[in-house]
Structure formats: C-alpha cells, structure tokens
Design a protein around this motif. Structure first.
Motif: not given
Length: 430
Positions: A2-11, A143-147, A173-174
């Motif tokens: 999917t092209p969208h980013g991580s969940s709002g909770f993560h952000s 460093v920590m790119r969006g997933l 890091w992950y």
C-alpha cells in the motif's frame, strides 16, 4: 504494497519534538489577557483615591502581552493603552496637573518598548526551535523512514519513543525491506545514548537496507550487519569523532520466505526474544539461540544461528527493545511485558488490527511508567494475513519480484535496456 504511510498512532508517538504552534491559546488568550488586565487597572484607578495613580500600571500590560503575542500585536496593544490612559486623563484628570499627562504615556511607551524587545526575542527563539525541529524531522526521515501498514502478506504497526526530551530519533532502530527473496525485518538497540547512538543506528540501517535487498541468504545479511557495526567503530577511532569507539548493538533479524507462508527465520544478536500471539490468542515466548551482539564478532565466537519459528496466518510477532522491559513504575519495578501482554489479548481481540494491539500495549506501558522515559523504547507488531498487499504499479512489483532466470534483478534489466537504447542511438547518429 500500500502506498500510504504508517498509522496515525505511530505518527503521533514518533512526533515527540516541540510543536511550532503557539501553546498559549492564540488570539483569544491575548484579547482576554489585555481585557482583564486593563479592566482591573481601570477599576482600581476609579475606586481608589486620586493620589493612588493606578492607571500608571497600564505600562505593565505590554510586557505581559509580549509573552503571548508577536511584535506587531504588542506594539498595537501599547498604542491602545496610551489611548486608554489619555481617555482616563480626560474623564478624571489627576490632581497633580499636566505632568502625568506626559509621564503616564511615557511609562506605557517604555513598557511597550520592553514588550516589543521581549516579543522579538521570543520569536527569534521560536524560529530557532522550528529550524531545529525541521532538522530533527529530516534526520528522522533519513534514519527512521516511514513504513507502510502492509508488506506483502504482513501487516505492521510500530511505536517509537526516544528517551531524550524533544527528540525524534535515538539508539533504537528498526526497519522492513522487501526483496526478491522475501520481506526482511530488523529491530535493534545500540549501546549508548544521544547523537553517537543515532549515528551508529544510521550505519546499521543503511547496511540493512542494502544487504536485505541484495543478499539471498539471511546469514549473509547478518554478516553484513556485523561488518557495518565494526566499520562504524573503526571509522570513529580513525576520525577521532564523538561516536562510540567500541559500539555494539543487540538486535533481531527476521526473514519471511515467500515460498513458506507458515514460518519465519530469526537471527538473534543477544536481544530480547520476541513474543508470539497465535491466531487463537495464546501468548508465548519462543526459544531462540542467542548470539553475541553486533560489533562483538571480533571476540571469535561463532556467528548467531538461524532459528526457524512457526508463523502462520493470523499469528502475530511482537518485537521490542529494553526500553520497554526496563521501564520502571513508582516503586522501581520493571515493566513485565511477558506477564502483562496475555492480559491485554483475548481470543476475540487476537485478530484485531496490529495498530489496536500496539495502542493497548503502549498505553499499558505508559500507565506503568513513572516519570519521563529513561531509555529509548521501540515496539514492532507484525501480523501474517491471508491476503497479499498489491504494489502500486507493475514496475514496483517487478523491482521486488523474484530474480530472472539469468540471475539478474529487474533493475539490472532496466539498466541494460537503457544502455542498449543509448548505444543504438549513438550508432544511428554516427
């Protein structure tokens, strides 16, 4: 994918830097402050004897306004207060004569000048904070790119809370990396804190993203991570920088083979074992052989062995760093994640989206913690599903698809095709 980013909770969790918004309530707070202070001063001036001269206190209002408002607003409020003072003089002149008609506006003007200087200084500091925030956000993206929320047949959710106040990144890091050989994932914790730990984690993430894509065997990806950790320490010693000269990092390296949708291969670099939540809601800790942390391969020990764990449709993996297990409550007790998680999962909630389970776990961790976090904390939740997430277009699917029969990557084929076209056009022009 999917092209969208991580969940709002993560952000919201990862965005721990100070906000550039004014935390004072905005224009309403400024208007209310001016109105209340002016009303109090005018009431005192009217209610007290004429020789009290309470109206001179209007000179303090611009200084208070400057704590909330920008320079222009502070200057406008100063002008209005001078008008209010002159109005009071016209309605109820002071008995001392015309001296206060000049001295009063002068005092308000002096207070306004101080207020303007304070407001200007505050705006300059806010601009610096905004610039630092932008730099921190750029560092975070590097460093920590969006997933995305989905990788192939995996659904993921991630939580990251740096220990440093107002930080965006830290020593945990992950990342996830799709490849022609399946999806690879990693989670680790670098020794030390602050910028040296961030620098070391950046080295490891860069090595992981390249090795996880190009290397077929997960053992080779593990070897490349070990070399990257040693190279970081060596480079720090050569340049005499402020990094970690003997850095090491615990970590978990995961490989999800595309041909086997019921298992996951794990390499443990001296890290906390993950937790597994089965499709039925049963929580357990798998047995994993633990090797030395990354960066300690020079000690001569054998490389960590690859362990194969059952991981079928509906199963969930929960990876975390020691910032979770070493989180203390008011009595100094560590957070018992392996005992608490079974209370947070039931057979009914075991199949909720990973973000819901992550939110429940993060909130429980926050309730347990006493005071600010003392260490970086990272959690990654991975769920295997029956559906595979499609790529955005065929070119992306080709990029991460299996290698061709002649052993080339899709990207190699594109390069050769471009080179062939370039050669043909050169010959034609000749």
């Amino acid at each position: 994918m999917t092209p969208h980013g991580s969940s709002g909770f993560h952000s919201s969790i990862r965005g721990a830097a100070p906000s550039s918004e004014r935390p004072t309530g905005g224009w309403r707070a400024v208007v209310l402050l001016v109105a209340v202070l002016a009303l109090i001063i005018v009431t005192l001036d009217v209610a007290t004897p004429a020789d009290f001269r309470a109206r001179a206190l209007l000179g303090l209002v611009p200084i208070a306004v400057a704590l909330l408002a920008p320079v222009t607003v502070t200057a406008v409020v100063t002008g209005l207060l001078i008008c209010v003072y002159l109005g009071l003089q016209a309605v109820a002149p002071l008995p001392t004569g015309g001296s206060w008609a000049v001295l009063g506006p002068l005092m308000i003007g002096t207070g306004g000048l101080l207020g303007v200087l304070i407001a200007r200084r505050r705006e300059e500091q806010r601009s610096r904070v905004r610039a630092l925030t932008d730099i921190a956000e750029a560092t975070q993206r590097a460093v920590m790119r969006g997933l995305p929320e989905r990788f192939e047949d995996l659904r993921i959710a991630d939580y990251y809370q740096p220990a440093a106040r107002a930080a965006r990144v830290g020593g945990d890091w992950y990342d996830f990396q799709p490849s022609p050989y399946g999806v690879r994932a990693v989670l680790g914790d670098v020794s030390g804190k602050g910028l040296p730990a961030v620098s070391a984690s950046a080295w490891l993430l860069g090595a992981f993203r390249e090795a996880a894509y190009h290397e077929e065997r997960i053992e080779e990806v593990a070897r490349r991570l070990e070399i990257a950790m040693q190279r970081y320490s060596a480079w720090t010693r050569i340049t005499e920088g402020e990094g970690l000269t003997d850095a090491f990092s615990t970590g978990l390296l995961l490989h999800f083979p595309p041909e086997s949708a019921d298992r996951v291969d794990v390499v443990n670099f001296g890290h906390e074992p993950p937790l597994v939540v089965t499709a039925e809601g049963r929580v357990h800790t798998p047995e994993l052989p633990a090797g030395l942390p990354l960066g300690m391969g020079t000690l001569g020990a054998a490389a960590p062995r690859v362990a194969r764990l059952p991981f079928g449709v509906g199963d969930t993996l929960i990876l975390f760093t020691d910032g979770v297990t070493e989180c203390r409550d008011a009595g100094g007790t560590f957070y018992p994640v392996r005992e608490r998680l079974p209370r947070l999962v039931t057979p009914r909630t075991a199949q909720e989206p990973p973000g819901v389970l992550l939110r429940r776990l993060a909130e429980d961790l926050r309730e347990h913690r006493y005071g600010p976090p003392s260490d970086d904390a990272a959690i990654t939740v991975i769920r295997r599903t029956a559906e595979r997430a499609p790529y955005v277009d065929a070119a992306d699917a080709e990029l991460y698809g299996p290698r061709t029969a002649d052993g080339q990557y899709a990207t190699d084929m594109r390069f050769l095709e471009c080179a062939s076209r370039s050669s043909s056009s050169t010959k034609a022009s000749a």
